[in-house]
Scaffold this motif. Structure first.
Motif, PDB file in Angstrom:
ATOM      1  N   ILE A  23       0.839  -1.198   0.000  1.00  0.00           N
ATOM      2  CA  ILE A  23       0.000   0.000   0.000  1.00  0.00           C
ATOM      3  C   ILE A  23       0.873   1.246   0.000  1.00  0.00           C
ATOM      4  N   GLY A  24       1.977   1.226   0.748  1.00  0.00           N
ATOM      5  CA  GLY A  24       2.888   2.363   0.771  1.00  0.00           C
ATOM      6  C   GLY A  24       3.501   2.646  -0.583  1.00  0.00           C
ATOM      7  N   ALA A  25       3.864   1.595  -1.313  1.00  0.00           N
ATOM      8  CA  ALA A  25       4.425   1.783  -2.652  1.00  0.00           C
ATOM      9  C   ALA A  25       3.390   2.398  -3.593  1.00  0.00           C
ATOM     10  N   ALA A  26       2.163   1.911  -3.526  1.00  0.00           N
ATOM     11  CA  ALA A  26       1.101   2.476  -4.371  1.00  0.00           C
ATOM     12  C   ALA A  26       0.819   3.921  -3.976  1.00  0.00           C
ATOM     13  N   PHE A  27       0.807   4.203  -2.676  1.00  0.00           N
ATOM     14  CA  PHE A  27       0.576   5.565  -2.201  1.00  0.00           C
ATOM     15  C   PHE A  27       1.706   6.491  -2.644  1.00  0.00           C
ATOM     16  N   GLY A  28       2.937   5.971  -2.640  1.00  0.00           N
ATOM     17  CA  GLY A  28       4.085   6.766  -3.107  1.00  0.00           C
ATOM     18  C   GLY A  28       3.941   7.150  -4.565  1.00  0.00           C
ATOM     19  N   LYS A  29       3.442   6.247  -5.380  1.00  0.00           N
ATOM     20  CA  LYS A  29       3.226   6.558  -6.798  1.00  0.00           C
ATOM     21  C   LYS A  29       2.166   7.647  -6.959  1.00  0.00           C
ATOM     22  N   ILE A  30       1.111   7.566  -6.164  1.00  0.00           N
ATOM     23  CA  ILE A  30       0.054   8.573  -6.240  1.00  0.00           C
ATOM     24  C   ILE A  30       0.595   9.945  -5.843  1.00  0.00           C
ATOM     25  N   VAL A  31       1.363   9.983  -4.774  1.00  0.00           N
ATOM     26  CA  VAL A  31       1.914  11.263  -4.320  1.00  0.00           C
ATOM     27  C   VAL A  31       2.930  11.795  -5.328  1.00  0.00           C
ATOM     28  N   SER A  32       3.755  10.921  -5.895  1.00  0.00           N
ATOM     29  CA  SER A  32       4.708  11.369  -6.914  1.00  0.00           C
ATOM     30  C   SER A  32       3.982  11.960  -8.113  1.00  0.00           C
ATOM     31  N   SER A  33       2.902  11.334  -8.509  1.00  0.00           N
ATOM     32  CA  SER A  33       2.109  11.872  -9.612  1.00  0.00           C
ATOM     33  C   SER A  33       1.505  13.223  -9.245  1.00  0.00           C
TER      34      SER A  33
END
Length: 131
Positions: A23-33
């Motif tokens: 979940i943290g990795a997916a959340f990191g992608k969202i925040v990076s976007s």
């Protein structure tokens, strides 16, 4: 040894950690976007059209130093850490409310002397009301 590893891997903590990493990795992608596509372009507009990923680059021979990309990563980190802080804060408030609801005032325990005194008091009251 395989059995011990299987027991370790199937414990709740390991599985919870694995879910948190995904979940943290997916959340990191969202925040990076969010930072790459929304926040940094707005910052660029506010600073007069500066694109941080292309503006702060120094070349020394064949080496390239990209301070703009680093700055964008710092902004990513700050947003992610603030979002995690807010989430943990909200989670702590919810668990605190649940604990407050569960904790009820326990009746104080009486020692034997106090119990006997209460019984005598109740008997005396009963005798006085019967007269």
């Amino acid at each position: 040894m395989w059995k011990e590893f299987k027991e370790f891997a199937m414990k709740g903590n390991v599985i919870d950690l694995a879910v948190a990493v995904v979940i943290g990795a997916a959340f990191g992608k969202i925040v990076s976007s969010l930072v790459d596509n929304i926040i940094m372009p707005l910052v660029g507009v506010l600073t007069g059209g500066i694109d941080f990923t292309k503006s702060f680059i120094w070349r020394v021979g064949d080496a390239t130093v990209s301070f703009g990309v680093f700055l964008q990563s710092v902004i990513d980190f700050l947003i992610i850490s603030f979002a995690i802080f807010l989430f943990i804060r909200m989670l702590n408030k919810l668990t605190k409310k649940k604990k407050e609801e569960v904790v009820e005032e326990a009746a104080p325990e009486l020692d034997t002397k106090e119990e006997l005194l209460r019984e005598i008091r109740d008997l005396l009251r009963a005798q006085n009301t019967n007269k």
